[in-house]
Each structure stands twice: as structure tokens, then as C-alpha cells.
Write an enzyme that holds these catalytic residues in place. Structure first.
Site, short mmCIF file in Angstrom:
data_model
loop_
_atom_site.label_atom_id
_atom_site.label_comp_id
_atom_site.label_asym_id
_atom_site.label_seq_id
_atom_site.Cartn_x
_atom_site.Cartn_y
_atom_site.Cartn_z
N ARG A 150 -2.44 -6.05 29.82
CA ARG A 150 -1.44 -6.25 28.76
C ARG A 150 -0.16 -5.46 29.06
NH1 ARG A 150 -3.58 -8.72 24.25
NH2 ARG A 150 -2.30 -7.68 22.69
N ASP A 161 -0.61 -13.10 22.31
CA ASP A 161 -0.14 -12.52 21.05
C ASP A 161 1.10 -11.65 21.28
OD1 ASP A 161 -1.59 -10.75 22.54
OD2 ASP A 161 -2.85 -10.03 20.90
N ARG A 189 -3.89 -21.92 21.34
CA ARG A 189 -3.98 -21.50 19.93
C ARG A 189 -2.62 -21.62 19.24
NH1 ARG A 189 -5.81 -15.43 19.43
NH2 ARG A 189 -5.76 -16.05 17.23
#
EC number: 2.4.1.224
Length: 760
Positions: A713, A670, A565
Site C-alpha cells: 500500500r 480504496d 467494486r
């Protein structure tokens, strides 16, 4: 007949006068000139040799040249039996450019085999850090035929024969290297050369031949300009990566600190380097000038101590070194046994402006770094003028000098990794086909290491240089939607609604859909009409396609990765990129408002969903939270704007270990993008409005619903911090809202009216 005699007499007289005039003048101006020299000069058209031409150097320049030549002759006399390198090397004569046409890769020779006693040649901790930094970087290659540069597996950092890290028999070891070729395309790192008592600068103990020297404490007469690289001297505890940041927390008025000038260190009662340090007591007044030295070092200091040693030692013990560093405006950096000093980097880190007292020293990376912006020069022969020099510097320049010390420390000198990579980039810019970064790029944040010149022809396209160049980002944005679930596309689907919302934005230029779902691409007729906005659909490797899929579609090869992405797709032609998840639920006003905020802060991530990091003492690790707190440090890229340069940096600069972590977890991309942008800018992201949720909860299965997703995460965050060497994320409590947001006034007076209808 009489007339003929008269003409002959006149001609002879003229010839005699001409000979007497010109011959006598030449004998007068050069009475001691040898006949052979006169004959050679006559053959050259009467041109005088350069020794007899008048000098245009001033008196100060003549003294400087004589000092350098005398120091050079002493150094050559002390080590004239050593031939350490080819003296006239240039990149054009001693470097093979053909090895570097494809990629700039570095090969490290494998360790030498064990000897008959089962011992391997010693490798110091610092040299091992250099090798590790290269091996874990994008420069490294294990294929010697693909390499542009070669790095020795032999430790050459310490060439002092009295040192415990000294490696013996280096010439024979070099002769056994298969690609040595007299050192061509090799780089040799060195911190210490020579030994007691003269510490000859060019005494390496082996012939470096045509190899590039990346060396500390280099003098102007030893450096092969445009070929060798001067590096800083660093100690054995210097960090491999990142390390401590600069210690200047604020740059407030007044500019002067408690002490104007400070120095604390040893002095030498005998040997080279003692002249200047032995005179520093003349500058010490104990008030604003603190310059203290000690004789207590070495094995024979008591036998060699002079009359001042006892007094100097008492004064030395009164002051703490770290306190002086943090509370001094200027720090004296005199030469020691060698030209360089550990204090140079220590002063940079502390924001204490270096006052250099080391004649003929070539400062680190001097070909690229403008040291006039961060340091002050003084002359060893004019020591007593130093107080007047530092007192004459105005406050505004002190501010600028101190600020620049922090820029240089954080971007080039904070770790061994940065020093090595800066050395490589300087060499890389000498290659014929590689673009050269401007002085503005090298001497401003974020520096040359994070400014990839292959991204664009001009620096004005870099987000962090727009303000300094008086430029603005190009108008409009490209919306990039990452599809991971691939729910059925219909008028009520979240993806359908999102595409329709984007097409209503007044700033959108193009929509790019990245299809990473297992389901086949929807048929072209099932996509919403986008009128004048081009819609491109890219099927990432591994996903299937249906007949007639997508408005304008293409397919990539290979297994899909979530990092795709952030690839620098050719379809992205705008500076602004709007990154969206397929289930994002933003309205058009929210998109337009976030874009207008981003245009004022093009170097940062600007968006809606915020997260925070914290230090967990119980686990001795970094934690990650999505709880609504009074601060944040992450803005998720599921609904955020950022500059397209960060796609290029993410793909071409980040450590492969970081990208591998993202690929294996199919998560955390991200977070990694946030760490990257904060590392580049040293600024936090920006959250807009008070919206908390940004996803459509009716989409169905989502990785965010997996309980292991959150734990994963946290693990990613700690891995990323370890690879960066520090935690780049910066906390912020700033939130930007539209004018009159939630104010009790008519909605007609508000520009972004749809935002008022959005709940928290």
C-alpha cells in the site's frame, strides 16, 4: 380635342415633377456615386450599399475597429506571401464528424525516420510533454482508422525562424503524412509565430489548411471562431502534470495587499510592442503602484537605449519579481512582442488579479471560460486610466476575482496536460451528438474536465454542484458488499450478520453483493431474509456458481479485478453508495448516522476506518500509516458512504496506468478512490465517531493479515502520487459524533443509542 390636349399636358407636367423630385434627390444624396453603382442599385430595388448606410457604432467602438483593422493590415502586409490556413473554416465545412461518432480518440503520427546523417527532426521539451500527455491518456489510440483527431509528430510550437527549436521544411513533411488530407481533423499546437521585427501572427511558415489551430497569442481578427482554440503561452519549464497549486493560502480581509498594482519586466526601445511598456513609468509611484521595466535585454540594447534606460534599470533592480507577485492585489499583463505573455499564467497562479493591457487578444479558452470573473480589462490607448480603474473595484469583487483565479489555475492551466485536455474537451463539445456542459460547470470547481456529461442528463446529479444549484441528493442508499474471502454462509457468519443489519436500516433501498471469492455462491436458502429490501448478487468473472445461487444473481465475464467494486452498476439507482467489506461489523445506528452526515456533505467520503499519509524524509517518499494520530487523510471504503458519480469517474476517467497498478497488486483500490475524491473536491474525507476497528477478527484468512499487504500500500501511494503529478490527499482533524455522544445523560435522550455501546 382641346380636352385631350389638356389631359396630356397635365400628365406630362406630373411626370416631369415626379422625375425632378425623385431624380434630383438621388443625385443630391450621392453626387459622387458611379453610374454603374447606381444601375446595380436600381436593379436591387434601390437599396443603398453598406458603405453608405449610417453606422450605429459609438465613437469608442469605431476607434477600436480602426485600430484592429490597421494592426491587421500591417500583419497581412508583412506576411502576405504566406498562406497559413483556410480562412473561412467552420466545423461544418472543415471537419469530418463521421470519424468521431463512436469515441473521441486522438492519433499521434510516429516520429519521422532518421535522415542520411542519422539525425531525427528536433522536438522541443514542451512539445514532447504534449505528446506524452496524450499518449498516457484515455484519448490516445494507436489505430489511425479509429481516430477522431490527428496530432502531428512534427514540432510546430515555435515557428520563429531565429529560434533553436524551429523545424524546417514543414510543408514537405506535411505532404508525406498519409492522413493529412489538407489538415482535415488535424490539430496543430503553436506558441510562437512570426519573427523579428514584425512578429506576424499568421506567419507559421507552412499552410495549415483545414487544421484546427490551438495557438497562443491569437488576435480577434485571426481566430476562426468556433473552430480554432486560443491557448495560453507557457514557458519551457512548465510541468507536464499537476505542478504547483495556486499560492493563495487564504482569502482574508482586507482584500488589498501591500501593493495595489505591480509589474516587473523588460521594455522594448524599438520594434513592435514597445509603445505601451515604454509609458509604464508614468504609473509608477513606488508606493502602491510599482511598475518597473528594464532595457537590459537583447544584443544591441546599449546602442539603442534611450534617456530613461539608466533610471529605469536602477528602479528595476530594487524589486524582486516573486515578492511583487505574492504581495500585489492586481498584476499588469501588457502585451509584449506578441499579444500573449508568460505573466498571465504567473499572475493566475499567485492569485494576483490580471489587468489585461493587450488590445485584440483572444484570451485562452474564451469560448468556455468567463474571464469577467477572474480578470480586468484595460485599453492600451487609455493607459493613464488604469490606476483609477483598479482603485474603483470594491473589496467584495476583489475577493471573488482572486478566488476565481485559483479555480481556473488549478482546473485548466496548472499543467500542460490540463491545457491539452481542455483543448480536446472544447473541440469535443462541438460534435453534434456530444452533450454540452453549462457555463456554471466550466466556471466553477471542479471544472469541466472532471464533470463527465455522459453520466447524467442534468448537472444537478453531480455531487459537487448540488449546493450551488440549491438541490439535495436523492433519498436512501444502496449498500454494496464486496466479498473476497467467501466464508461459509450461516447465521454466525460475518456476511450473514451484515446483511441482516443493513435490512434494519431505515434508509437502505437495495443491497448489492459482489462475489469475487473463489468459492461458489451460496444457495438461495442460505441467505438471510431481507423482507422488502431487494438483494442482488453479482458473481464477478472467474468465480464459480452453484445451482440456484443467490436471490437475484448474474455473472460477469473475464478475470475479476478488485476495481470491480467501483463499477457503475445499473443496480445502483440511489445517489448514496454504502461501500462495505464482507467482514465489516457495524450496527444499524452507525449506518444511519453516517448516512445523515453524508447527506450534508455529498461530495465527500464519509465513513469509519481512518488512515493517514505523511512524507518520510529518510526515504524521500510518501508513507502510509494506520496508527491512531491526531489527523487523518483517508477513510477506507470498507465502511464508508460516497456518491455514485465517483464510481463512474473511477471507471471512465482515471488513468489506465492507475487502474493497472490496482489490478496487478489486487490492493489499494480504496486509497485510489480517496485520491480521486480529494482531487475532485480539494477537500478531505470525514470520519464519524471514534470507532477504530471495523472488521470481524474471527472471519479467518484475510489479505489484511499478510505482512506484505501494508508495504504494498505504501508503494501504491507513491505510484498514485507520481501519476497524478502531486499528492491530492488533504489532512483533517475533524470528527463528527451524534448529539450527546458519550455525554453523562440518560441514554433515552440520545437518538443513536447503539453507537454508545461500541468500543473504540
Amino acid at each position: 380635342m382641346q380636352a385631350k390636349k389638356r389631359y396630356i399636358l397635365v400628365f406630362v407636367s406630373c411626370a416631369f415633377l415626379a422625375y425632378a423630385y425623385f431624380g434630383g434627390y438621388r443625385l443630391k444624396v450621392s453626387p459622387l456615386r458611379p453610374r454603374r453603382a447606381q444601375h446595380e442599385s436600381a436593379k436591387d430595388g434601390g437599396v443603398q450599399p453598406h458603405e453608405q448606410l449610417p453606422s450605429f457604432l459609438g465613437a469608442h467602438d469605431m476607434q477600436e475597429l480602426q485600430l484592429l483593422q490597421s494592426n491587421q493590415s500591417k500583419s497581412l502586409d508583412s506576411s502576405k506571401h504566406l498562406v497559413t490556413r483556410k480562412p473561412d473554416c467552420r466545423m461544418e465545412t472543415c471537419f469530418d464528424f463521421t470519424r468521431c461518432y463512436d469515441r473521441f480518440l486522438v492519433y499521434i503520427y510516429p516520429p519521422e525516420p532518421l535522415n542520411s546523417l542519422g539525425a531525427a527532426p528536433p522536438t522541443s521539451a514542451n512539445y514532447q510533454k504534449i505528446l506524452t500527455a496524450i499518449q498516457e491518456s484515455r484519448y490516445y489510440t494507436s489505430d489511425p482508422t479509429a481516430a477522431c483527431l490527428f496530432v502531428l509528430g512534427i514540432d510546430t510550437l515555435d515557428r520563429d525562424s531565429l529560434s533553436e527549436d524551429y523545424v524546417r521544411n514543414v510543408p514537405s513533411r506535411l505532404a508525406r503524412l498519409p492522413y493529412w488530407n489538407n489538415g482535415r481533423n488535424h490539430i496543430i499546437f503553436n506558441l510562437y509565430s512570426g519573427t523579428w521585427p514584425d512578429y506576424a501572427e499568421n506567419s507559421l511558415g507552412f499552410d495549415a489548411g483545414e487544421a484546427i489551430l490551438a495557438k497562443a497569442s491569437m488576435g480577434v481578427l485571426q481566430l476562426r471562431h468556433g473552430f480554432d482554440v486560443s491557448i495560453p503561452l507557457f514557458h519551457k519549464q512548465f510541468p507536464l502534470r499537476a505542478g504547483a497549486t495556486g499560492t493563495v493560502q487564504s482569502n482574508n480581509f482586507p482584500a488589498n495587499k501591500k501593493y495595489l498594482l505591480a509589474f516587473k519586466g523588460k521594455r522594448y526601445v524599438h520594434g513592435i510592442g514597445s509603445e505601451t511598456r515604454n509609458s509604464l513609468f508614468h504609473l509608477h509611484n513606488g508606493r502602491d503602484m510599482v511598475l518597473v521595466t528594464t532595457c537590459r535585454h537583447g544584443k544591441s540594447w546599449r546602442e539603442l537605449q534611450d534617456n530613461r534606460c539608466d533610471e529605469d534599470n536602477r528602479e528595476y533592480d530594487r524589486y524582486d519579481y516573486e515578492t511583487l507577485l505574492q504581495n500585489s492585489t492586481f498584476c499588469l499583463v501588457p502585451r509584449g512582442r506578441r499579444l500573449g505573455s508568460f505573466r498571465f499564467l504567473e499572475a493566475l497562479q499567485a492569485g494576483c488579479i490580471p489587468v489585461l493591457l493587450s488590445n485584440a487578444w483572444v484570451l485562452p479558452f474564451e469560448s468556455k471560460i468567463d474571464w469577467k470573473q477572474a480578470a480586468i480589462w484595460a485599453d492600451e490607448r487609455l493607459l493613464l486610466q488604469v490606476p483609477d480603474i483598479v482603485r474603483s473595484i470594491p473589496a467584495e469583487r476583489i475577493f471573488a476575482l482572486r478566488q476565481q483565479t485559483q479555480v481556473l489555475w488549478e482546473r485548466y492551466f496548472g499543467s500542460i496536460e490540463k491545457i491539452v485536455f481542455t483543448t480536446f474537451e472544447i473541440i469535443r463539445e462541438r460534435l453534434p451528438d456530444y452533450p454540452v456542459r453549462s457555463s456554471l460547470v466550466w466556471n466553477s470547481s471542479p471544472g469541466a474536465l472532471l464533470t463527465l456529461p455522459t453520466f447524467a442528463d442534468s448537472s444537478r446529479y453531480m455531487p459537487f454542484l448540488l449546493n450551488s444549484m440549491g438541490a439535495e441528493p436523492r433519498h436512501n442508499y444502496t449498500a454494496v458488499i464486496y466479498v473476497q474471502i467467501g466464508a461459509a454462509l450461516g447465521p454466525n457468519a460475518a456476511l450473514y450478520k451484515l446483511v441482516r443489519t443493513i435490512t434494519k436500516s431505515q434508509f437502505v433501498e437495495r443491497i448489492l453483493v459482489l462475489w469475487a471469492a473463489d468459492r461458489p455462491l451460496p444457495l438461495k436458502k442460505r441467505w438471510p431474509p431481507t423482507s422488502h429490501i431487494p438483494l442482488h448478487v453479482i458473481s464477478l468473472g472467474g468465480s464459480t456458481r452453484s445451482q440456484g445461487a443467490g436471490p437475484t444473481s448474474q455473472t460477469t465475464e473475464g478475470r475479476p479485478s478488485i476495481s470491480q467494486r467501483f463499477l457503475p452498476y445499473d443496480e445502483i439507482q440511489t445517489d448514496a453508495v454504502l461501500s462495505l467489506d464482507e467482514d465489516a461489523i457495524l450496527n444499524t445506528d452507525e449506518l444511519d448516522f453516517a448516512y445523515t452526515v453524508w447527506r450534508d456533505f455529498p461530495e465527500r467520503i464519509v465513513g469509519y476506518p481512518a488512515r493517514a499519509h505523511f512524507w518520510d524524509d529518510s526515504k524521500n517518499a510518501w508513507g502510509y500509516t494506520s496508527k491512531w494520530t491526531n489527523y487523518y487523510s483517508i477513510v477506507l471504503t470498507g465502511a464508508a458512504f460516497y456518491h455514485r458519480y465517483y464510481n463512474y469517474l473511477y471507471t471512465n476517467w482515471l488513468s489506465l496506468l492507475l487502474l493497472k497498478t490496482v489490478q496487478q497488486s489486487s490492493n489499494c483500490e480504496d486509497i485510489l478512490m480517496n485520491l480521486l475524491v480529494s482531487h475532485v473536491t480539494r477537500k478531505p474525507p470525514i470520519k464519524v465517531t471514534q470507532r477504530k476497528g471495523y472488521k470481524d477478527r474471527e472471519t479467518g484468512r484475510s489479505p489484511w493479515n499478510d505482512p506484505d499487504h501494508f508495504i504494498q500500500r505504501q508503494s501504491c501511494l507513491n505510484t498514485f502520487a507520481a501519476v497524478f503529478g502531486y499528492m491530492p490527499l488533504i489532512r483533517s482533524n475533524l470528527r463528527m459524533d451524534p448529539m450527546l455522544y458519550r455525554d453523562p445523560v440518560s441514554n433515552l435522550r440520545k437518538k443513536y443509542r447503539q453507537i454508545e455501546l461500541v468500543g473504540s
